[in-house]
Design a protein around this motif. Structure first.
Motif, PDB file in Angstrom:
ATOM      1  N   LYS A  29      32.245  66.782  32.784  1.00 63.48           N
ATOM      2  CA  LYS A  29      32.600  65.425  33.538  1.00 63.48           C
ATOM      3  C   LYS A  29      32.203  65.636  34.946  1.00 63.48           C
ATOM      4  O   LYS A  29      31.769  65.098  35.597  1.00 63.48           O
ATOM      5  N   PHE A  33      29.601  64.213  37.344  1.00 66.83           N
ATOM      6  CA  PHE A  33      29.844  63.293  38.588  1.00 66.83           C
ATOM      7  C   PHE A  33      29.104  63.791  39.612  1.00 66.83           C
ATOM      8  O   PHE A  33      28.736  62.804  40.488  1.00 66.83           O
ATOM      9  N   ASN A  38      29.036  58.712  39.562  1.00 68.00           N
ATOM     10  CA  ASN A  38      29.555  57.672  39.114  1.00 68.00           C
ATOM     11  C   ASN A  38      30.996  57.392  39.210  1.00 68.00           C
ATOM     12  O   ASN A  38      31.623  58.784  38.642  1.00 68.00           O
ATOM     13  N   MET A  41      32.904  58.340  35.883  1.00 64.66           N
ATOM     14  CA  MET A  41      32.974  59.567  35.361  1.00 64.66           C
ATOM     15  C   MET A  41      33.940  60.440  36.410  1.00 64.66           C
ATOM     16  O   MET A  41      34.612  61.290  35.714  1.00 64.66           O
ATOM     17  N   PHE A  42      34.059  59.884  37.774  1.00 65.03           N
ATOM     18  CA  PHE A  42      35.128  60.736  38.377  1.00 65.03           C
ATOM     19  C   PHE A  42      36.510  60.441  37.779  1.00 65.03           C
ATOM     20  O   PHE A  42      37.317  61.444  37.517  1.00 65.03           O
ATOM     21  N   ASN A 123      25.495  60.487  32.004  1.00 65.24           N
ATOM     22  CA  ASN A 123      26.780  59.826  31.981  1.00 65.24           C
ATOM     23  C   ASN A 123      27.145  59.897  30.378  1.00 65.24           C
ATOM     24  O   ASN A 123      28.407  59.857  29.875  1.00 65.24           O
ATOM     25  N   GLU A 206      32.734  49.584  36.591  1.00 65.73           N
ATOM     26  CA  GLU A 206      33.329  51.113  36.539  1.00 65.73           C
ATOM     27  C   GLU A 206      34.558  51.058  37.341  1.00 65.73           C
ATOM     28  O   GLU A 206      35.273  51.827  36.922  1.00 65.73           O
ATOM     29  N   SER A 210      38.226  52.751  35.983  1.00 62.79           N
ATOM     30  CA  SER A 210      38.905  53.546  36.638  1.00 62.79           C
ATOM     31  C   SER A 210      40.285  53.267  36.676  1.00 62.79           C
ATOM     32  O   SER A 210      41.296  54.051  36.524  1.00 62.79           O
TER      33      SER A 210
END
Length: 341
Positions: A29, A33, A38, A41-42, A123, A206, A210
């Motif tokens: 991941k 990232f 993204n 993804m972080f 991703n 996104e 998160s």
């Protein structure tokens, strides 16, 4: 050194497996990232990294907690696993904060919308692989939950009924099960958020994902902290106290229980009881009763130490339930008690 490695063999295998898998996933991941930038993804990278570090420390703690008592620590190291879990959740709490902060930043300043096909495939591919691996770890942890609680662990039971029985599992196993449940849900949520941001004008999806992932991590921090803080202080186990009282009253000579408590230390349960007997019993008969009851109680899940003291019946009922009102079936008959090996 040989003794240390011998202790490690007794550590939570689900924690070790989860740590290795999550370190691999966090690396994948992290690479994704860096390539795509993204934010979802972080969040997933931070989540996997926190889980990996957490689970590794829990593995070490669960192994060291099985160290034999010493002159300096005569009561053993059972609570060490609780201390390690408390330290480990600090790591998860920090990463949870960073995840939520990054998500809020993305909501306030959304990106440019749809990403390139190359970045999208990277991703989705990494997240999809991560979900598959997390499900595998979750299944293994769920299987251990059911094994530890003496339930059927065949088929899909580790992914279904394990949720019901996880509260009675060992601290290390419970932590891994909870973390990988959140990790699996978080991976699926991240995939959905990326697809929404890619194919709709809703660019903040996104960032919202998160924040949700970070909040789920905070929930795990809260649950694990509260349970292990109680374990460090030494908490009683009311469900086991009820079970032990039933075992004691299953013997026809036990007339009352003056004192009974079950202390939980890490993964272990310690039973202390003072019971009242008929006056006419001989010392040999009392010893036989003590041996029989001790053997049955020790077969209960997580019980490692039993101390039973006997006194003559004083005719005053101290325990809330009278012996005459108890169901006198012996453990193992008609499913009242299960013997745990």
């Amino acid at each position: 050194m040989g003794g240390f490695f011998k202790l490690l063999k007794g550590g939570s295998q689900s924690s070790l497996t989860a740590a290795i898998v999550n370190f691999i996933i966090s690396g994948l991941k992290g690479g994704a990232f860096v390539l795509t930038g993204n934010v979802a993804m972080f969040a997933e990278m931070m989540h996997s990294l926190g889980d990996a570090a957490n689970q590794f420390f829990v593995f070490i703690g669960s192994a060291l907690s099985k160290k034999s008592p010493t002159d300096r620590f005569p009561f053993g190291f059972g609570r060490l696993v609780n201390l390690v879990c408390l330290g480990a959740v600090i790591i998860v709490a920090i990463l949870s904060y960073e995840t939520v902060k990054e998500g809020i930043h993305h909501i306030m300043q959304p990106g440019h919308g749809a990403m390139s096909t190359r970045n999208l495939l990277i991703n989705l591919g990494v997240l999809g692989l991560g979900v598959i691996l997390e499900v595998g770890v979750l299944y293994k942890a769920g299987k251990e939950v059911l094994q530890e609680t003496n339930n059927n662990y065949k088929g899909l039971a580790p992914l279904t009924s394990a949720f019901v029985h996880s509260k009675n599992a060992k601290p290390a196993t419970k932590l891994v099960f909870m973390e990988d449940t959140v990790a699996t849900v978080g991976g699926i949520l991240a995939i959905i958020a990326i697809l929404i941001a890619q194919f709709t004008p809703f660019n903040i999806a996104e960032g919202i994902a998160s924040v949700i992932i970070g909040l789920m991590m905070f929930y795990v921090v809260y649950k694990i902290f509260m349970e292990n803080a109680a374990g460090v202080l030494g908490e009683h186990a009311p469900e086991m106290e009820i079970r032990v009282s039933q075992i004691l009253f299953s013997n026809e000579h036990i007339k009352d229980i003056q004192r009974l408590f079950v202390l939980k230390e890490g993964e272990d349960l310690h039973v202390e009881a003072t019971v009242e007997l008929n006056h006419h019993l001989t010392l040999k008969e009392v010893d036989d009763i003590r041996e029989q009851l001790t053997d049955i109680i020790l077969q209960q899940h997580h019980v490692t130490d039993v101390n039973i003291e006997f006194k003559d019946n004083d005719g005053v009922q101290a325990w809330p339930e009278r012996a005459d009102d108890m169901d006198h079936r012996m453990p193992g008959q008609n499913g009242i008690f299960k013997h745990h090996n």
